[in-house]
Design a protein around this motif. Structure first.
Motif, short mmCIF file in Angstrom:
data_model
loop_
_atom_site.label_atom_id
_atom_site.label_comp_id
_atom_site.label_asym_id
_atom_site.label_seq_id
_atom_site.Cartn_x
_atom_site.Cartn_y
_atom_site.Cartn_z
N VAL A 125 0.86 -1.18 0.00
CA VAL A 125 0.00 0.00 0.00
C VAL A 125 0.90 1.24 0.00
O VAL A 125 1.90 1.26 0.71
N PRO A 126 0.60 2.25 -0.80
CA PRO A 126 1.46 3.45 -0.80
C PRO A 126 1.71 3.98 0.60
O PRO A 126 0.78 4.27 1.35
N GLY A 127 2.99 4.09 0.96
CA GLY A 127 3.36 4.64 2.25
C GLY A 127 3.15 3.73 3.43
O GLY A 127 3.39 4.13 4.58
N HIS A 128 2.74 2.49 3.20
CA HIS A 128 2.46 1.60 4.33
C HIS A 128 2.52 0.15 3.84
O HIS A 128 2.62 -0.12 2.64
N VAL A 129 2.46 -0.78 4.79
CA VAL A 129 2.37 -2.20 4.48
C VAL A 129 1.29 -2.80 5.36
O VAL A 129 1.29 -2.58 6.58
N VAL A 174 -4.41 -2.37 -4.69
CA VAL A 174 -3.17 -2.77 -4.05
C VAL A 174 -3.00 -4.27 -4.30
O VAL A 174 -3.96 -4.99 -4.53
N SER A 175 -1.76 -4.72 -4.27
CA SER A 175 -1.51 -6.11 -4.61
C SER A 175 -0.61 -6.78 -3.58
O SER A 175 0.12 -6.11 -2.84
N ALA A 176 -0.69 -8.10 -3.56
CA ALA A 176 0.16 -8.89 -2.67
C ALA A 176 1.60 -8.83 -3.17
O ALA A 176 1.86 -8.83 -4.37
N MET A 177 2.54 -8.75 -2.23
CA MET A 177 3.95 -8.65 -2.58
C MET A 177 4.58 -10.04 -2.63
O MET A 177 4.43 -10.83 -1.69
N PRO A 178 5.31 -10.36 -3.70
CA PRO A 178 6.06 -11.61 -3.72
C PRO A 178 7.10 -11.61 -2.60
O PRO A 178 7.53 -10.55 -2.13
N ASN A 179 7.52 -12.78 -2.17
CA ASN A 179 8.44 -12.88 -1.04
C ASN A 179 9.73 -12.10 -1.24
O ASN A 179 10.21 -11.40 -0.35
N ARG A 180 10.29 -12.21 -2.42
CA ARG A 180 11.57 -11.52 -2.68
C ARG A 180 11.38 -10.01 -2.66
O ARG A 180 12.24 -9.27 -2.19
N ALA A 181 10.25 -9.55 -3.14
CA ALA A 181 9.95 -8.12 -3.11
C ALA A 181 9.80 -7.62 -1.68
O ALA A 181 10.14 -6.46 -1.37
N VAL A 182 9.30 -8.47 -0.80
CA VAL A 182 9.18 -8.10 0.61
C VAL A 182 10.56 -7.88 1.21
O VAL A 182 10.80 -6.90 1.94
N LEU A 183 11.50 -8.77 0.91
CA LEU A 183 12.86 -8.62 1.43
C LEU A 183 13.52 -7.36 0.88
O LEU A 183 14.23 -6.66 1.60
N VAL A 184 13.25 -7.07 -0.39
CA VAL A 184 13.78 -5.83 -0.98
C VAL A 184 13.19 -4.62 -0.26
O VAL A 184 13.91 -3.65 0.03
N ARG A 185 11.91 -4.67 0.05
CA ARG A 185 11.25 -3.56 0.76
C ARG A 185 11.91 -3.35 2.13
O ARG A 185 12.15 -2.21 2.56
#
Length: 267
Positions: A125-129, A174-185
């Protein structure tokens, strides 16, 4: 380069366990720290969820169980007082302090839910998770940073509107984040805070980690090259820019990289 870090860059997306991966990343900054007590804590959370959540069948019930165990019993909450402190994006310190950022706490929630076999994803979500518990047929969205409060469509729309960029198309979902994208975040939070604090080399180190675990992330390579140039590492910057040309066909990105490489000729 740390072997565990390299393995994270090679494993399939679905093989990434978010809590364990976050501990691997955190240990890079705490090389003498034994991870066993932290793994035992994660196991203890799973054990309590298994006991408390035996009868939880709906997404709503499971969200309540997660809030009770992680929030009420184990005391995890958003760090509103020292939000920008680096410890909030360091999973070892998050587990020590029971405080964290939206992304680090959401990783714990999702990982704990998945250990139970429950459907759970982080929402970008923009500015948040936020965290989605359940499936599209039975969804519940919660905010781990706020103790697991339910988040409705109006709140999400408000976040999207608040962080909308004037010259860009409006975000409609808004969309679900792939696992690798979560680590990047998670790593992006660390890099941004390091650079804001004037620690450019620390930021560069984190972007190196980012490109190792997520080698197809163009932004990470670009930021790595930028900081390598700041540090006078022209040859390394050329290699990072070359990596971008190998992973993207986007004409705008390729033109920008080519112009930069041309400007670096003779240096």
């Amino acid at each position: 380069m740390n072997d565990d870090l390299q393995r994270l860059g090679l494993v399939d997306e679905d093989e990434i366990e978010l809590d364990e991966a976050a501990l691997v990343l955190a240990q890079l900054d705490h090389p003498d720290t034994d991870l066993a007590p932290y793994e035992e804590l994660l196991d203890a959370i799973e054990t309590r969820l298994d006991v408390v959540g035996q009868m939880a069948e709906t997404a709503s019930e499971r969200a309540e169980v997660l809030a009770f165990v992680l929030g009420d019993e184990f005391g995890f909450a958003g760090d509103k007082d020292t939000y920008d402190h680096p410890d909030n994006a360091d999973m070892i310190r998050v587990l020590d302090r029971r405080r964290g950022l939206p992304v680090s706490l959401s990783m714990l929630w999702v990982a704990a839910a998945r250990r139970m076999g429950w459907d759970a994803d982080l929402l970008d979500v923009p500015g948040h998770v936020l965290v989605l518990i359940g499936t599209e047929a039975d969804p519940v969205i919660v905010d781990p940073f706020a103790g697991g409060v339910r988040v409705g469509a109006e709140r999400i729309a408000a976040l999207v509107h608040a962080f909308a960029e004037p010259d860009r198309a409006a975000v409609t979902q808004v969309s679900a984040m792939p696992n690798r994208a979560v680590l990047v975040r998670l790593l992006q939070n660390q890099a941004s805070r390091a650079e804001k604090a004037g620690r450019g080399r620390r930021a560069l180190e984190i972007y190196v980690r980012m490109t190792t675990i997520a080698p197809s992330t163009v932004h990470a390579w670009w930021e790595r090259a930028r900081l390598e140039l700041v540090d006078g590492e022209v040859s390394a910057a050329r290699s990072s820019l070359g990596a971008i040309l190998e992973i993207t066909r986007d004409p705008t990105a390729r033109e920008k990289v080519s112009e930069t490489l041309e400007a670096l000729q003779g240096e």
